[in-house]
Design an enzyme around this catalytic site. Structure first.
Site, PDB file in Angstrom:
ATOM      1  N   ASP A 115       1.219   4.023  -3.110  1.00 23.47           N
ATOM      2  CA  ASP A 115       1.125   5.453  -2.795  1.00 23.47           C
ATOM      3  C   ASP A 115       2.248   6.386  -3.410  1.00 23.47           C
ATOM      4  O   ASP A 115       1.879   7.374  -4.066  1.00 23.47           O
ATOM      5  CB  ASP A 115       0.790   5.621  -1.288  1.00 23.47           C
ATOM      6  CG  ASP A 115      -0.367   5.178  -0.928  1.00 23.47           C
ATOM      7  OD1 ASP A 115      -1.337   4.974  -1.723  1.00 23.47           O
ATOM      8  OD2 ASP A 115      -0.773   5.228   0.301  1.00 23.47           O
TER       9      ASP A 115
ATOM     10  N   ASP B 164       0.844  -1.040   0.069  1.00 23.76           N
ATOM     11  CA  ASP B 164      -0.137   0.138   0.100  1.00 23.76           C
ATOM     12  C   ASP B 164       0.916   1.291   0.088  1.00 23.76           C
ATOM     13  O   ASP B 164       0.490   2.060  -0.727  1.00 23.76           O
ATOM     14  CB  ASP B 164      -0.784  -0.129   1.241  1.00 23.76           C
ATOM     15  CG  ASP B 164      -2.053   1.135   1.213  1.00 23.76           C
ATOM     16  OD1 ASP B 164      -2.548   1.227   0.354  1.00 23.76           O
ATOM     17  OD2 ASP B 164      -2.125   1.915   2.375  1.00 23.76           O
TER      18      ASP B 164
END
Length: 262
Positions: free
Chosen positions: A106, A102
């Protein structure tokens, strides 16, 4: 040893703070032998993460010539960032791999957009380059400082370490607002290169005459972007202090050991 002659993973564990550290070879063997019913790669939140990567790749593909498709893919990819965490908690599928996936997604997604903005706004290229460097360095050092101090997650920041980071990571609404506002500002800058038709608010608000809708969105979101990068600076500074503190503690311990030997 187990029946098949491989090393027992439980005997390869050693303690460091609150983290069970597994031997790298044992970890590779476990990941290779994992079953379908307990395959971390196929956890629902991680599948969402792969979808985010695909959508980010599509947005990059369309970025230079199709702003609508690019923006749609980019925004959906960013919005899914709020979904994977909820899915992980609801399904009991939280994982270190998912957390890192994650974070890496990002960082890479945002930096790719900033690279495009560097070419679209050459006079501000150094600003965008600085934001990329700050984003990567602050998150890398924060993640590393979390690991060396035995934290199971980079989001587990106590108020004693930093009230700003504690509130940022522990309040989901604040985290979503800051991240979404930051991305919204960059997307607005991207769309400003494609949209030049005023929205016509000058009739009601003369001071808004000539503004396009991306410019209108960019104005308030710019303040969120500034706040987000101030948090990145705080995160970088706190992580640096933690790592220096760990160095000092280890050096003091080494001196004590050496003194006892002498």
């Amino acid at each position: 040893m187990t029946k098949n002659g491989s090393a027992n993973p439980s005997r390869k564990m050693r303690r460091r703070g609150s983290i069970d550290v597994v031997d790298a070879k044992v970890a590779v063997d476990l990941a290779t032998a994992q079953t379908y019913s307990e395959n971390v790669f196929l956890f629902v939140p991680n599948l969402i993460g792969y979808t985010r990567i695909i959508l980010a790749g599509l947005s990059l593909h369309f970025m230079s010539y199709h702003p609508k498709y690019c923006t749609l893919a980019y925004v959906i990819s960013c919005l899914l960032d709020a979904v994977d965490g909820q899915a992980a908690r609801a399904l009991g599928q939280t994982s270190k791999f998912g957390a890192v996936l994650d974070m890496v997604t990002d960082r890479c997604t945002t930096s790719c957009l900033l690279c495009y903005l560097s070419s679209a706004y050459p006079n501000f290229a150094m600003v965008f380059q600085f934001l990329i460097a700050l984003d990567f360095s602050s998150h890398y050092m924060h993640m590393y400082s979390s690991l060396v101090t035995g934290s199971r997650s980079h989001k587990l920041v106590t108020s004693e370490v930093s009230r700003i980071l504690w509130y940022y990571y522990n309040d989901s609404r604040t985290l979503f607002f800051m991240c979404a506002g930051n991305e919204l500002f960059f997307v607005s800058l991207y769309l400003m290169k494609w949209v030049d038709t005023p929205i016509g608010l000058g009739v009601y608000f003369p001071w808004l005459a000539g503004l396009t809708w991306p410019e209108l969105i960019a104005i308030p979101s710019a303040f969120v972007c500034v706040g987000k990068n101030i948090i990145n600076l705080v995160q970088l500074w706190k992580a640096s202090k933690i790592l220096v503190g760990v160095d000092l503690a280890e050096r003091a311990h080494a001196r004590e050991v050496q003194a006892k030997k002498e």
